[in-house]
Design an enzyme around this catalytic site. Structure first.
Site, PDB file in Angstrom:
ATOM      1  N   PRO A  16       0.845  -1.200   0.000  1.00  0.00           N
ATOM      2  CA  PRO A  16       0.000   0.000   0.000  1.00  0.00           C
ATOM      3  C   PRO A  16       0.879   1.247   0.000  1.00  0.00           C
ATOM      4  O   PRO A  16       1.755   1.401   0.844  1.00  0.00           O
ATOM      5  CB  PRO A  16      -0.783  -0.124   1.313  1.00  0.00           C
ATOM      6  CG  PRO A  16       0.095  -0.945   2.201  1.00  0.00           C
ATOM      7  CD  PRO A  16       0.836  -1.887   1.302  1.00  0.00           C
ATOM      8  N   MET A  17       0.657   2.143  -0.961  1.00  0.00           N
ATOM      9  CA  MET A  17       1.413   3.397  -1.046  1.00  0.00           C
ATOM     10  C   MET A  17       0.441   4.527  -1.325  1.00  0.00           C
ATOM     11  O   MET A  17      -0.238   4.522  -2.364  1.00  0.00           O
ATOM     12  CB  MET A  17       2.476   3.319  -2.149  1.00  0.00           C
ATOM     13  CG  MET A  17       3.583   2.322  -1.869  1.00  0.00           C
ATOM     14  SD  MET A  17       4.773   2.206  -3.229  1.00  0.00           S
ATOM     15  CE  MET A  17       3.816   1.261  -4.424  1.00  0.00           C
ATOM     16  N   GLN A  70      -6.541  -0.879   3.603  1.00  0.00           N
ATOM     17  CA  GLN A  70      -5.764  -0.485   4.776  1.00  0.00           C
ATOM     18  C   GLN A  70      -6.409   0.725   5.449  1.00  0.00           C
ATOM     19  O   GLN A  70      -6.766   1.692   4.782  1.00  0.00           O
ATOM     20  CB  GLN A  70      -4.321  -0.140   4.386  1.00  0.00           C
ATOM     21  CG  GLN A  70      -3.440   0.125   5.594  1.00  0.00           C
ATOM     22  CD  GLN A  70      -2.019   0.488   5.217  1.00  0.00           C
ATOM     23  OE1 GLN A  70      -1.741   1.629   4.911  1.00  0.00           O
ATOM     24  NE2 GLN A  70      -1.121  -0.494   5.251  1.00  0.00           N
ATOM     25  N   CYS A 100       3.452   3.246   8.264  1.00  0.00           N
ATOM     26  CA  CYS A 100       3.755   4.478   7.537  1.00  0.00           C
ATOM     27  C   CYS A 100       4.677   5.372   8.357  1.00  0.00           C
ATOM     28  O   CYS A 100       4.375   5.682   9.511  1.00  0.00           O
ATOM     29  CB  CYS A 100       2.473   5.225   7.198  1.00  0.00           C
ATOM     30  SG  CYS A 100       2.786   6.762   6.292  1.00  0.00           S
ATOM     31  N   LYS A 142       0.366  -4.165   8.988  1.00  0.00           N
ATOM     32  CA  LYS A 142       1.708  -3.855   8.500  1.00  0.00           C
ATOM     33  C   LYS A 142       2.415  -2.963   9.504  1.00  0.00           C
ATOM     34  O   LYS A 142       1.849  -1.980   9.974  1.00  0.00           O
ATOM     35  CB  LYS A 142       1.654  -3.170   7.132  1.00  0.00           C
ATOM     36  CG  LYS A 142       3.047  -2.966   6.527  1.00  0.00           C
ATOM     37  CD  LYS A 142       3.006  -2.269   5.172  1.00  0.00           C
ATOM     38  CE  LYS A 142       4.442  -2.136   4.636  1.00  0.00           C
ATOM     39  NZ  LYS A 142       4.490  -1.290   3.426  1.00  0.00           N
ATOM     40  N   GLY A 204      10.600  -4.306   1.938  1.00  0.00           N
ATOM     41  CA  GLY A 204      11.718  -3.377   2.025  1.00  0.00           C
ATOM     42  C   GLY A 204      12.860  -3.743   1.104  1.00  0.00           C
ATOM     43  O   GLY A 204      13.477  -4.810   1.241  1.00  0.00           O
ATOM     44  N   GLY A 227       6.902  -2.435  -3.180  1.00  0.00           N
ATOM     45  CA  GLY A 227       6.292  -1.132  -3.325  1.00  0.00           C
ATOM     46  C   GLY A 227       6.981  -0.296  -4.377  1.00  0.00           C
ATOM     47  O   GLY A 227       6.619  -0.309  -5.552  1.00  0.00           O
ATOM     48  N   ARG A 228       8.033   0.424  -3.973  1.00  0.00           N
ATOM     49  CA  ARG A 228       8.669   1.395  -4.863  1.00  0.00           C
ATOM     50  C   ARG A 228       9.209   0.775  -6.144  1.00  0.00           C
ATOM     51  O   ARG A 228       9.187   1.408  -7.199  1.00  0.00           O
ATOM     52  CB  ARG A 228       9.790   2.118  -4.103  1.00  0.00           C
ATOM     53  CG  ARG A 228       9.266   3.058  -3.022  1.00  0.00           C
ATOM     54  CD  ARG A 228      10.390   3.620  -2.180  1.00  0.00           C
ATOM     55  NE  ARG A 228      11.016   2.593  -1.352  1.00  0.00           N
ATOM     56  CZ  ARG A 228      12.175   2.745  -0.717  1.00  0.00           C
ATOM     57  NH1 ARG A 228      12.851   3.864  -0.856  1.00  0.00           N
ATOM     58  NH2 ARG A 228      12.656   1.788   0.039  1.00  0.00           N
TER      59      ARG A 228
END
Length: 354
Positions: A16-17, A70, A100, A142, A204, A227-228
């Site tokens: 989730p971003m 989320q 976050c 998370k 990560g 994610g990224r």
């Protein structure tokens, strides 16, 4: 792999971003090999639920299941109500945000800041689990390894959360203090995995098929969350899946395929956000795709001057047509992901604290 009673397609998850993993992006990643995707964080503040931003985040029209939402906040009762709200709108899994690191979120004691207040963190989990249980909806969470180098409490919290009914834990291998700086460490994730029986997901710095393989081996985790590295490279999921299954690299996608994927993505994006917001919020996605391509920087600058969806769509198509005339496939590797942004600070989610 399963989350409670829900079976997942594979062990490759979309993180989730905020500002990134909206419905069009999640759907695209699922189509390109991700087995599971978690929504952007939705505030627990009831007075913000009718805002345009939250209504978009709570819209799951046409999204493949399981639908995971989320939620973020600091009040146990309000988080429970937020769980009800999202379940009523199609959520099949509720995920609690304790990961976050954004200042605007943590300054309100939400997100990873909750790891500093263990009794409150546990109370929130208990309330959300109690709210979701009558609907048969599993609750996941998370978190990070801890608040700081001297305050790594992920293992203790993992045990407490499991006892309270959490059915899957995702751990980002950094403290809140680190943000996205330095390298993620995986020893803590391995310790969490050894301490609980529920599935554990490693998150990560997973930017390549080899890294996914190595992190799974080092942590014993049941899945990895990306994610990224998926920004501008959503096909990373099928690349990792191929590598884990066969030990060889899948060829990078053809430029023509990426052109089609991006144009389809943009049209879904415009449909969700409308003309004014759509053309502007699409710029970051386009920028991630072209960042390390020939003429990419100049094209990104050109995008900032286009304020019409049709013109933007045409410019993207023309750019990839020119690229396809000289290059058959996209470059291999993860160069485009190296400069991608992390979870954006989100005003609405930051306001979730009370």
């Amino acid at each position: 792999m399963q989350i409670g009673p829900i079976a997942l397609e594979n062990r490759l998850f979309v993180a989730p971003m905020a500002g990134v993993t909206d419905r069009p992006f999640r759907t695209l990643c699922r189509a390109l090999g991700a087995g599971y995707a978690v929504s952007e964080m939705v505030t627990s503040r009831k007075d913000l639920w009718k805002t345009l931003k939250t209504s978009r985040r709570a819209d799951h029209t046409g999204e493949p299941g399981p639908i995971s939402v989320q939620i973020a906040g600091t009040d146990a009762a309000m988080m429970a109500e937020a769980a009800h709200y999202n379940i009523d709108r199609g959520a099949q899994i509720i995920d609690i945000n304790m990961g976050c690191p954004a200042k605007k979120v943590c300054n309100k004691w939400a997100g990873s800041a909750l790891m500093r207040d263990e009794p409150l963190a546990l109370a929130i989990v208990q309330a959300v689990v109690a709210a979701a249980a009558p609907h048969g909806v599993p609750v996941t969470l998370k978190m990070r390894t801890g608040w700081s180098e001297d305050h790594r409490n992920a293992v203790k919290l993992a045990r407490d959360f499991e006892a309270a009914g959490i059915q899957m834990l995702t751990v980002h291998g950094r403290t809140r203090e680190q943000g996205y700086k330095g390298a993620a460490e995986y020893d803590t994730i391995a310790a969490v995995k050894a301490a609980v029986r529920v599935p554990v997901v490693a998150n990560g710095d997973i930017t390549s098929p080899e890294k996914a393989r190595d992190v799974l081996a080092a942590t014993g985790a049941d899945a990895v969350m990306i994610g990224r590295a998926a920004q501008g490279r959503p096909w990373i999921f099928r690349e990792i899946a191929h590598f884990l299954d066969h030990g060889t690299h899948r060829a990078p996608p053809r430029v023509a395929e990426v052109r089609r994927l991006l144009l389809d993505h943009l049209q879904e994006h415009y449909a969700l956000y409308g003309e004014f917001s759509g053309v502007r919020t699409a710029r970051k996605h386009i920028g991630w795709y072209v960042r390390d391509l020939p003429g990419g920087e100049a094209f990104r600058s050109q995008m900032n001057g286009i304020e019409d969806c049709a013109l933007q769509l045409r410019a993207v198509g023309d750019y990839f047509d020119v690229l396809a005339a000289t290059t058959q496939r996209m470059p291999a590797g993860n160069a485009a992901a190296a400069g991608a942004q992390g979870e954006e600070e989100d005003e609405e989610a930051a306001s979730a604290a009370h």
